[in-house]
Scaffold this active site. Structure first.
Site, short mmCIF file in Angstrom:
data_model
loop_
_atom_site.label_atom_id
_atom_site.label_comp_id
_atom_site.label_asym_id
_atom_site.label_seq_id
_atom_site.Cartn_x
_atom_site.Cartn_y
_atom_site.Cartn_z
N HIS A 58 -1.40 10.93 -1.98
CA HIS A 58 -2.71 10.41 -1.59
C HIS A 58 -3.74 11.49 -1.34
O HIS A 58 -4.85 11.46 -1.89
CB HIS A 58 -2.59 9.54 -0.34
CG HIS A 58 -3.91 9.02 0.15
ND1 HIS A 58 -4.68 9.71 1.07
CD2 HIS A 58 -4.61 7.91 -0.16
CE1 HIS A 58 -5.80 9.04 1.30
NE2 HIS A 58 -5.78 7.94 0.57
N HIS B 251 0.83 -1.20 0.00
CA HIS B 251 0.00 0.00 0.00
C HIS B 251 0.86 1.25 0.00
O HIS B 251 1.67 1.46 0.91
CB HIS B 251 -0.90 -0.01 1.24
CG HIS B 251 -1.92 1.05 1.30
ND1 HIS B 251 -2.07 1.87 2.39
CD2 HIS B 251 -2.87 1.44 0.40
CE1 HIS B 251 -3.07 2.70 2.19
NE2 HIS B 251 -3.58 2.47 0.98
#
Length: 289
Positions: free
Chosen positions: A81, A39
């Site tokens: 992100h 991730h």
């Protein structure tokens, strides 16, 4: 289609046993192990979505990594992100008068000045927010595979076309690279657009759409990627009853699982992949090598 209707009805009723009987492809922890995906790289061990993070994943032997793509004020695709630069850079110090520090309000040159590593550890001081082009070249150098998330597409009209163009320019839309690439988003419209523009690209829809919606989603998505907290054996089995646009069984990659117990539970549910900040922990729990 009759079998699918039966399976769908069973899922709605929560009768997992019926689903498993009508879904021969569902592993339920049986054959094979889930794919382990790092991730944002190796986010537990290096600053997320940076080149050091995917380098760390490579040193851990993790072949699949995930990232997030957004766009600057002057149209550069960057890997970060949040839609704000505040959490993972020193933007407040460098540009104190420009709150709320949205990615879309800064040029690529301005973002290139920011420190994207010190927030994580002094050892990573000076790490930069990578452009997508820089990121793709490092992925290629590391021989890694990429789960690319188009983030907040509603903020960036045309980002699907732009992302695909860059991937093509970097050589990632040829046969061998397509096997190493999945494009995902929480936006069904965004993933539908990707599929329509480049049907050969493997696509994934993030979230947990209702079972009765899966027939529509399977027209443009090859995977359904729910959060671990929303996961159940019945839901995974229900997803597996459908075939995606490439004629393959819809797969399920669950996120974000960072502990051994969660990894083993997800595997028992039959997921095809696990997205994790601690890929080494998950891999060890699954007995992967």
């Amino acid at each position: 289609m009759h079998a699918r209707v039966v399976a769908t009805a069973a899922a709605v009723l929560g009768i997992a046993t019926v689903l498993l009987i009508t879904t021969p492809d569902a592993r339920a922890g049986g054959s094979g192990e889930p794919t382990v995906v790092g991730h944002r790289g190796a986010a537990a061990y290096a600053p997320e979505n940076t080149l050091p993070s995917i380098d760390k994943a490579a040193t851990l032997g993790i072949t699949w990594v995930e990232n997030d793509v957004q766009r600057t004020k002057d149209g550069e695709l960057v890997v970060i992100h949040d839609d704000s630069l505040k959490r993972t850079t020193d933007v407040e110090q460098v540009f104190p008068g420009r709150a709320p520090w949205k990615v879309k309000d800064f040029t690529a040159a301005e973002i290139a000045r920011l420190d994207a590593g010190s927030w994580y550890s002094p050892a990573y001081a000076g790490t930069r927010v990578p452009t997508l082009a820089q990121y793709m070249r490092r992925i290629e150098h590391n021989h890694e595979k990429l789960l690319l998330e188009i983030k907040n597409p509603e903020l960036y009209p045309g980002i699907e076309q732009q992302t695909l163009k860059l991937l093509g320019n970097e050589g990632w839309l040829d046969g061998s690279h397509l096997e190493r690439l999945i494009v995902q988003s929480f936006s069904a419209d965004s993933i539908r657009t990707v599929h329509e523009l480049k049907p050969a690209v493997t696509t994934a829809l993030l979230g947990s759409p209702k079972v009765e919606q899966l027939y529509q989603d399977a027209r443009f998505a090859d995977l359904i990627n729910p959060s671990y907290g929303s996961l159940s054996r019945g839901y995974v089995a229900a997803v597996h009853t459908f075939k995606g646009p490439h004629g393959r069984k819809l797969e399920v990659f669950a996120w974000t699982v960072d502990d051994a117990a969660g990894a083993r539970t997800a595997a028992e549910y039959g997921v095809d992949g696990i997205i994790t900040n601690k890929a080494d922990v998950v891999r060890a729990a699954l007995g992967s090598h």
